[in-house]
Motif scaffolding. Structure first.
Motif, PDB file in Angstrom:
ATOM      1  N   UNK A   1       0.764  -0.911  -0.213  1.00  0.00           N
ATOM      2  CA  UNK A   1      -0.087  -0.088   0.203  1.00  0.00           C
ATOM      3  C   UNK A   1       1.264   0.940  -0.258  1.00  0.00           C
ATOM      4  N   UNK A   2       2.100   1.246   0.565  1.00  0.00           N
ATOM      5  CA  UNK A   2       2.859   2.207   0.770  1.00  0.00           C
ATOM      6  C   UNK A   2       3.639   2.543  -0.310  1.00  0.00           C
ATOM      7  N   UNK A   3       4.101   1.406  -1.276  1.00  0.00           N
ATOM      8  CA  UNK A   3       5.092   1.327  -1.992  1.00  0.00           C
ATOM      9  C   UNK A   3       4.744  -0.182  -3.332  1.00  0.00           C
ATOM     10  N   UNK A   4       4.135   0.556  -4.049  1.00  0.00           N
ATOM     11  CA  UNK A   4       3.116  -0.491  -4.564  1.00  0.00           C
ATOM     12  C   UNK A   4       3.825  -0.545  -5.784  1.00  0.00           C
ATOM     13  N   UNK A   5       3.707  -2.087  -6.014  1.00  0.00           N
ATOM     14  CA  UNK A   5       4.499  -2.666  -7.546  1.00  0.00           C
ATOM     15  C   UNK A   5       4.163  -1.939  -8.825  1.00  0.00           C
ATOM     16  N   UNK A   6       5.528  -1.720  -8.804  1.00  0.00           N
ATOM     17  CA  UNK A   6       5.223  -1.120 -10.540  1.00  0.00           C
ATOM     18  C   UNK A   6       6.045  -1.819 -11.601  1.00  0.00           C
ATOM     19  N   UNK A   7       5.442  -2.765 -12.269  1.00  0.00           N
ATOM     20  CA  UNK A   7       6.404  -2.798 -13.904  1.00  0.00           C
ATOM     21  C   UNK A   7       6.232  -2.763 -14.543  1.00  0.00           C
ATOM     22  N   UNK A   8       7.545  -2.640 -15.242  1.00  0.00           N
ATOM     23  CA  UNK A   8       7.563  -1.523 -16.516  1.00  0.00           C
ATOM     24  C   UNK A   8       8.499  -2.844 -17.741  1.00  0.00           C
ATOM     25  N   UNK A   9       6.539  -2.395 -18.627  1.00  0.00           N
ATOM     26  CA  UNK A   9       7.297  -3.720 -19.743  1.00  0.00           C
ATOM     27  C   UNK A   9       9.065  -3.907 -19.906  1.00  0.00           C
ATOM     28  N   UNK A  10       9.066  -2.121 -20.582  1.00  0.00           N
ATOM     29  CA  UNK A  10      10.465  -2.231 -21.236  1.00  0.00           C
ATOM     30  C   UNK A  10      11.338  -2.670 -20.561  1.00  0.00           C
ATOM     31  N   UNK A  11      11.598  -3.390 -19.199  1.00  0.00           N
ATOM     32  CA  UNK A  11      12.249  -3.410 -18.627  1.00  0.00           C
ATOM     33  C   UNK A  11      12.538  -4.583 -17.815  1.00  0.00           C
ATOM     34  N   UNK A  12      11.437  -5.333 -17.852  1.00  0.00           N
ATOM     35  CA  UNK A  12      11.004  -6.754 -17.829  1.00  0.00           C
ATOM     36  C   UNK A  12      10.380  -6.722 -16.504  1.00  0.00           C
ATOM     37  N   UNK A  13       9.319  -7.719 -15.998  1.00  0.00           N
ATOM     38  CA  UNK A  13       9.455  -7.526 -13.983  1.00  0.00           C
ATOM     39  C   UNK A  13      10.525  -7.976 -13.893  1.00  0.00           C
ATOM     40  N   UNK A  14      11.301  -9.147 -13.817  1.00  0.00           N
ATOM     41  CA  UNK A  14      12.611  -8.554 -12.832  1.00  0.00           C
ATOM     42  C   UNK A  14      13.379  -7.498 -12.693  1.00  0.00           C
ATOM     43  N   UNK A  15      14.034  -7.269 -13.517  1.00  0.00           N
ATOM     44  CA  UNK A  15      14.789  -5.511 -13.342  1.00  0.00           C
ATOM     45  C   UNK A  15      13.673  -4.191 -13.285  1.00  0.00           C
ATOM     46  N   UNK A  16      12.476  -4.601 -12.995  1.00  0.00           N
ATOM     47  CA  UNK A  16      11.743  -3.637 -12.320  1.00  0.00           C
ATOM     48  C   UNK A  16      11.341  -3.699 -10.878  1.00  0.00           C
ATOM     49  N   UNK A  17      11.244  -4.949 -10.584  1.00  0.00           N
ATOM     50  CA  UNK A  17      11.723  -5.636  -9.232  1.00  0.00           C
ATOM     51  C   UNK A  17      12.459  -5.842  -7.985  1.00  0.00           C
ATOM     52  N   UNK A  18      13.583  -5.833  -8.964  1.00  0.00           N
ATOM     53  CA  UNK A  18      14.742  -5.750  -7.963  1.00  0.00           C
ATOM     54  C   UNK A  18      14.912  -5.278  -6.846  1.00  0.00           C
ATOM     55  N   UNK A  19      14.682  -3.640  -7.517  1.00  0.00           N
ATOM     56  CA  UNK A  19      14.624  -2.825  -6.407  1.00  0.00           C
ATOM     57  C   UNK A  19      13.334  -2.488  -5.397  1.00  0.00           C
ATOM     58  N   UNK A  20      12.627  -3.034  -5.952  1.00  0.00           N
ATOM     59  CA  UNK A  20      11.118  -2.832  -5.210  1.00  0.00           C
ATOM     60  C   UNK A  20      11.261  -4.170  -3.499  1.00  0.00           C
ATOM     61  N   UNK A  21      12.612  -4.842  -4.260  1.00  0.00           N
ATOM     62  CA  UNK A  21      12.256  -6.502  -3.461  1.00  0.00           C
ATOM     63  C   UNK A  21      13.504  -6.244  -2.383  1.00  0.00           C
TER      64      UNK A  21
END
Length: 175
Positions: free
Chosen positions: A76-96
């Motif tokens: 809720x505080x930091x929603x998951x954002x996927x950028x299709x150009x960067x792919x799921x893994x690259x988009x989520x590594x920092x979020x993880x």
């Protein structure tokens, strides 16, 4: 950063939203509970504890419920954002890493509150998290990250292609 995901209009009632959040919390608790029970079982067998008390699994499930709530607060505080150009893994590594830090911080707070409940000082109890050993806290962080990472990947896939398509890929079509 541009977000190339397609957003759908949100026409859900409060009752539907609460039902959806409860379902998310229950599912995440089951997921985390499976991990925590497995880790608890491993720890009990490593310590050669016999017989293995069933109560430790109850505590693992309670811990999973608390961790699930922490994860949902983080989402809720930091929603998951996927950028299709960067792919799921690259988009989520920092979020993880952000989610991991959030869960660890809340676990420190939980240790402090637990200490207060048991008549100890809050700060002293927080400092005792992970037995106060940095290497143990680091090991716990690695385990937490390995638990959180597949969940975030699942959520990223779900966000990118939709819930129905994700479930069909994982469990087959309902047709």
């Amino acid at each position: 950063m541009t977000n190339n995901t397609v957003s759908q209009p949100n026409h859900h009632s409060l009752k539907d939203k609460l039902k959806e959040e409860a379902k998310k919390a229950f599912t995440l608790t089951l997921y985390l509970g499976t991990w925590f029970c497995a880790i608890t079982f491993f720890a009990a067998t490593a310590l050669e504890e016999r017989p293995i008390p069933l109560s430790i699994f109850g505590f693992a499930i309670i811990k999973a419920g608390i961790a699930a709530k922490f994860m949902l607060i983080a989402q809720a505080a930091y929603p998951i954002k996927v950028n299709k150009e960067h792919g799921i893994v690259n988009s989520l590594i920092f979020e993880s890493i952000v989610y991991l830090a959030f869960v660890l911080a809340l676990n420190f707070l939980e240790a402090g509150v637990d200490g207060l409940i048991h008549g100890k000082e809050f700060i002293h109890s927080m400092a005792a998290f992970g037995n106060g050993e940095p290497i143990r806290i680091f090991a716990m962080a690695i385990l937490y990250w390995l638990i959180v990472w597949p969940y975030l990947i699942f959520m990223g896939v779900n966000q990118a292609i939709g819930n129905t398509a994700t479930l069909a890929i994982l469990f087959g079509s309902k047709k």
